[in-house]
Design an enzyme around this catalytic site. Structure first.
Site, PDB file in Angstrom:
ATOM      1  N   GLU A   1       0.886  -1.167   0.000  1.00 25.68           N
ATOM      2  CA  GLU A   1       0.000   0.000   0.000  1.00 25.68           C
ATOM      3  C   GLU A   1       0.914   1.204   0.000  1.00 25.68           C
ATOM      4  O   GLU A   1       1.750   1.348   0.894  1.00 25.68           O
ATOM      5  CB  GLU A   1      -0.917  -0.016   1.224  1.00 25.68           C
TER       6      GLU A   1
ATOM      7  N   CYS B   1      -1.584   8.888   4.041  1.00 21.21           N
ATOM      8  CA  CYS B   1      -1.608   8.510   2.632  1.00 21.21           C
ATOM      9  C   CYS B   1      -2.922   8.949   2.015  1.00 21.21           C
ATOM     10  O   CYS B   1      -3.010   9.182   0.822  1.00 21.21           O
ATOM     11  CB  CYS B   1      -1.437   7.006   2.509  1.00 21.21           C
TER      12      CYS B   1
HETATM   13  P1  NAD Z   1       9.044   5.200   3.091  1.00 17.34           P
HETATM   14  O1  NAD Z   1       8.759   4.553   1.792  1.00 17.34           O
HETATM   15  O2  NAD Z   1      10.090   6.227   3.143  1.00 17.34           O
HETATM   16  O3  NAD Z   1       9.416   4.099   4.172  1.00 17.34           O
HETATM   17  C1  NAD Z   1       8.600   2.981   4.420  1.00 17.34           C
HETATM   18  C2  NAD Z   1       9.458   1.872   4.990  1.00 17.34           C
HETATM   19  O4  NAD Z   1      10.333   1.394   3.967  1.00 17.34           O
HETATM   20  C3  NAD Z   1      10.358   2.300   6.139  1.00 17.34           C
HETATM   21  O5  NAD Z   1      10.403   1.273   7.104  1.00 17.34           O
HETATM   22  C4  NAD Z   1      11.701   2.466   5.461  1.00 17.34           C
HETATM   23  O6  NAD Z   1      12.793   2.328   6.332  1.00 17.34           O
HETATM   24  C5  NAD Z   1      11.662   1.328   4.474  1.00 17.34           C
HETATM   25  N1  NAD Z   1      12.569   1.436   3.346  1.00 17.34           N
HETATM   26  C6  NAD Z   1      13.118   2.535   2.791  1.00 17.34           C
HETATM   27  N2  NAD Z   1      13.882   2.200   1.740  1.00 17.34           N
HETATM   28  C7  NAD Z   1      13.813   0.850   1.620  1.00 17.34           C
HETATM   29  C8  NAD Z   1      14.355  -0.103   0.716  1.00 17.34           C
HETATM   30  N3  NAD Z   1      15.112   0.265  -0.313  1.00 17.34           N
HETATM   31  N4  NAD Z   1      14.073  -1.409   0.906  1.00 17.34           N
HETATM   32  C9  NAD Z   1      13.270  -1.801   1.912  1.00 17.34           C
HETATM   33  N5  NAD Z   1      12.723  -0.946   2.798  1.00 17.34           N
HETATM   34  C10 NAD Z   1      12.989   0.363   2.644  1.00 17.34           C
HETATM   35  O7  NAD Z   1       7.630   5.782   3.619  1.00 17.34           O
HETATM   36  P2  NAD Z   1       7.324   6.638   4.935  1.00 17.34           P
HETATM   37  O8  NAD Z   1       7.916   8.006   4.773  1.00 17.34           O
HETATM   38  O9  NAD Z   1       7.637   5.862   6.178  1.00 17.34           O
HETATM   39  O10 NAD Z   1       5.742   6.716   4.859  1.00 17.34           O
HETATM   40  C11 NAD Z   1       5.105   7.632   4.026  1.00 17.34           C
HETATM   41  C12 NAD Z   1       4.661   7.011   2.723  1.00 17.34           C
HETATM   42  O11 NAD Z   1       3.855   5.872   3.001  1.00 17.34           O
HETATM   43  C13 NAD Z   1       3.802   7.933   1.895  1.00 17.34           C
HETATM   44  O12 NAD Z   1       4.137   7.802   0.537  1.00 17.34           O
HETATM   45  C14 NAD Z   1       2.386   7.419   2.153  1.00 17.34           C
HETATM   46  O13 NAD Z   1       1.465   7.727   1.149  1.00 17.34           O
HETATM   47  C15 NAD Z   1       2.632   5.957   2.290  1.00 17.34           C
HETATM   48  N6  NAD Z   1       1.577   5.295   3.056  1.00 17.34           N
HETATM   49  C16 NAD Z   1       0.635   4.575   2.374  1.00 17.34           C
HETATM   50  C17 NAD Z   1      -0.416   3.969   3.053  1.00 17.34           C
HETATM   51  C18 NAD Z   1      -1.456   3.189   2.321  1.00 17.34           C
HETATM   52  O14 NAD Z   1      -2.208   2.455   2.945  1.00 17.34           O
HETATM   53  N7  NAD Z   1      -1.535   3.283   0.998  1.00 17.34           N
HETATM   54  C19 NAD Z   1      -0.493   4.081   4.445  1.00 17.34           C
HETATM   55  C20 NAD Z   1       0.493   4.796   5.120  1.00 17.34           C
HETATM   56  C21 NAD Z   1       1.516   5.397   4.413  1.00 17.34           C
END
Ligand code: NAD
Length: 544
Positions: A294, A328
């Protein structure tokens, strides 16, 4: 001894949201807990195979509205700890997947009871201080949504297990609902404590074991969830908690031949990079990993000329600015007809300029700080861009101050270009961009809304006119996985509005629903023939 009963959990009701009204017991408790959590610095280890692991490679949790104030230091995992976590998950799996499912689910229901009861103030205080949420935003997320995920998933799992094929007198058919073959990698975002808990818990409830990498800025609340799961009786190794650097841990985990699934919530960019890595590693895996993600959103408010003024303003203000727009699902683009815009402009401006902003400990604040420096800089860059552009006008806000905390005034931008950058890209902050369309241009505005952003997570139509609602539903069929009529596009509730979107917003597997749980199950169809044939010949082979 096997248990011969066929058991089902009753459908739960949603966890009630406490009011925290003046003089309430819950308000007293959370205020005390905030003082307690502010006054100490906790050390957070990794939790692998039920054991605490300290690597000495440390990260810090700082209060977003008071960024010099450290409240926790956590150990970060490296390759060695990733190997240990995968090994622990594979070992625990042998017993966990054989455990009777309702006994597994009972552990998560016990965790839900602990969160709703004795740890309510703890989980709220950690979320408020660590992730910068006010009490209401924290309560609906860290307590109510998390409890709902745990409770409803136990019920939904029973519904799946109940589903069985037809049998006949001579044949017994059965569906056996196995866990996946391998481990699940859960990677969670900073902005919802509940998602942190659900990403590992949903696959685990279905018999899988999990390696969980929480977001760095959410480690405090996520660690409390792990401790609560342990107290609830989660066996060692079922969920292994390994905070650390995303790409470093992620790339390495995705190379494991035992990877059976990825349960991700976060940005589109990161999920796409993980998907590519899985594709590149596809020959290494024992099974095709299930990819559930998501991701981002560019959620819309589509106003029709029949919209009621105060309903529209409230949907815009709450939808765009609660939790500083770091949802999000946050409304970040709006389409408003010219006449309606004239009607609401002043009210919207005054309302937004008067939103109280400050620390979470002061409960009169509606707006708090954004999560960290990187977000602060990214969001303010977008506002600077709009300020400098001849295509945009700042209607409200447009200021910031990071002296004490990462504060950005809720900002409304108006543009005459429906394809303006802030109408299309996810900003993930308190910024709403409005495109004012001609009064007779509703159909064109719907088409624009559908075409101008790659995302398709949430959106709403604000209209009294039924045919306008219907047109929006039709034109925007694929523009949002969660669509609201006369309500803001945020605050989905488990069991009521299953959540998720498609296009660049994710695989739309609907967190906290039967659809999501199905992804963590690999069915085996069993057929037993009671009266097997004894001759290979069929009647059609005889001519006489
Ligand atoms: P992010 O993508 O920066 O990080 C998410 C997770 O991924 C973190 O744990 C991070 O450490 C990890 N990560 C980062 N790079 C990685 C890699 N290369 N490989 C594996 N893991 C990695 O997101 P964020 O800033 O924590 O959250 C915000 C984002 O999440 C926004 O884009 C938001 O829209 C989205 N979001 C979506 C939903 C949904 O249900 N669609 C819900 C909540 C948040």
């Amino acid at each position: 001894m096997p248990d011969n009963s066929v058991f089902a959990f009753a459908r739960p009701t949603n966890e009630p949201v406490f009011s925290y009204a003046a003089g309430s017991e819950e308000k007293r408790q959370i205020k005390d807990k905030l003082v307690e959590f502010r006054s100490k610095v906790i050390e957070i280890p990794l939790l692998v195979g039920g054991k605490e692991i300290r690597t000495g490679n440390m990260g810090e949790i700082r209060i977003p509205h008071n960024h010099r104030h450290v409240i926790a230091r956590y150990h970060k995992a490296g390759k060695k700890e990733v190997d240990m976590a995968i090994a622990a998950a594979m070992e625990a799996k042998k017993r966990w997947e054989k455990m009777q499912w309702d006994r597994r689910a009972a552990i998560f229901k016990k965790a839900a009871a602990l969160i709703a009861g004795p740890y309510r103030a703890d989980i709220n205080a950690a979320t408020m201080l660590g992730q910068g949420k006010n009490i209401y935003q924290s309560e609906i997320d860290a307590v109510c949504e998390l409890v709902d995920f745990l409770e409803f998933n136990a019920y939904f799992l029973g519904e799946i297990y109940k589903e069985q094929p037809d049998s006949s007198r001579d044949i017994i058919n059965q569906m056996e609902y196995r866990a996946l073959e391998g481990f699940v990698f859960a990677v969670s975002p900073f902005n919802f404590t509940a998602i942190g808990g659900n990403l590992p818990a949903a696959p685990a409830m279905a018999g899988n074991t999990v390696v969980w990498k929480p977001a760095s800025t959410a480690v405090y609340s996520n660690y409390l969830i792990m401790k609560i799961l342990q107290e609830a009786g989660l066996p060692a190794g079922v969920i292994n908690f390994i905070p650390g650097q995303g790409a470093q841990i992620g790339d390495y985990v995705l190379e494991s031949p035992d990877l059976a699934g990825v349960h991700f919530t976060g940005s589109t960019e990161v999920f796409r990079s993980m998907w590519k890595k899985v594709g590149g590693n596809i020959d290494k895996y024992k099974t095709y990993p299930r990819l559930v993600g998501e991701t981002g959103g560019k959620d819309f408010v589509m106003a029709h000329s029949s919209a009621e003024k105060d309903e529209l303003v409230t949907a815009l203000v709450r939808g765009a600015f609660e939790y500083q727009g770091q949802k999000c699902s946050a409304a970040s683009r709006a389409y408003i007809p010219a006449g309606k815009w004239e009607e609401i402009k002043e009210t919207l401006q005054n309302t937004v300029e008067n939103l109280a902003m400050g620390p979470v400990e002061d409960f009169t604040n509606f707006i708090n700080a954004v999560i960290d420096r990187a977000s602060f800089e990214k969001i303010t860059e977008y506002i600077k861009y709009a300020k400098a552009s001849p295509e945009a006008e700042i209607i409200a806000g447009g200021n910031w101050d990071d002296a004490e905390g990462y504060f950005i005034r809720p900002t409304v931008i108006k543009t005459g270009n429906p394809k303006f950058q802030t109408m299309q890209e996810e900003i993930f902050g308190p910024v709403l961009t409005i495109y004012v369309y001609p009064d007779d241009g509703y159909d064109d505005a719907l088409a624009l809304c559908n075409e101008t952003s790659p995302y398709a997570l949430t959106g709403c139509v604000i209209a009294r006119d039924k045919s306008a609602q219907q047109k929006a539903l039709e034109t925007l069929t694929h523009a949002a996985g969660n669509f609201y009529i006369n309500d803001k596009p945020t605050a989905a509730v488990v069991g009521q509005q299953p959540f998720g979107g498609s296009r660049a917003s994710g695989t739309n597997d609907k967190a906290g629903s039967i659809w999501n749980l199905i992804r963590w199950i690999s069915p085996r169809a069993l057929k037993e023939t009671l009266n097997p044939p004894r001759d290979y010949r069929y009647p059609f082979m005889e001519e006489k």
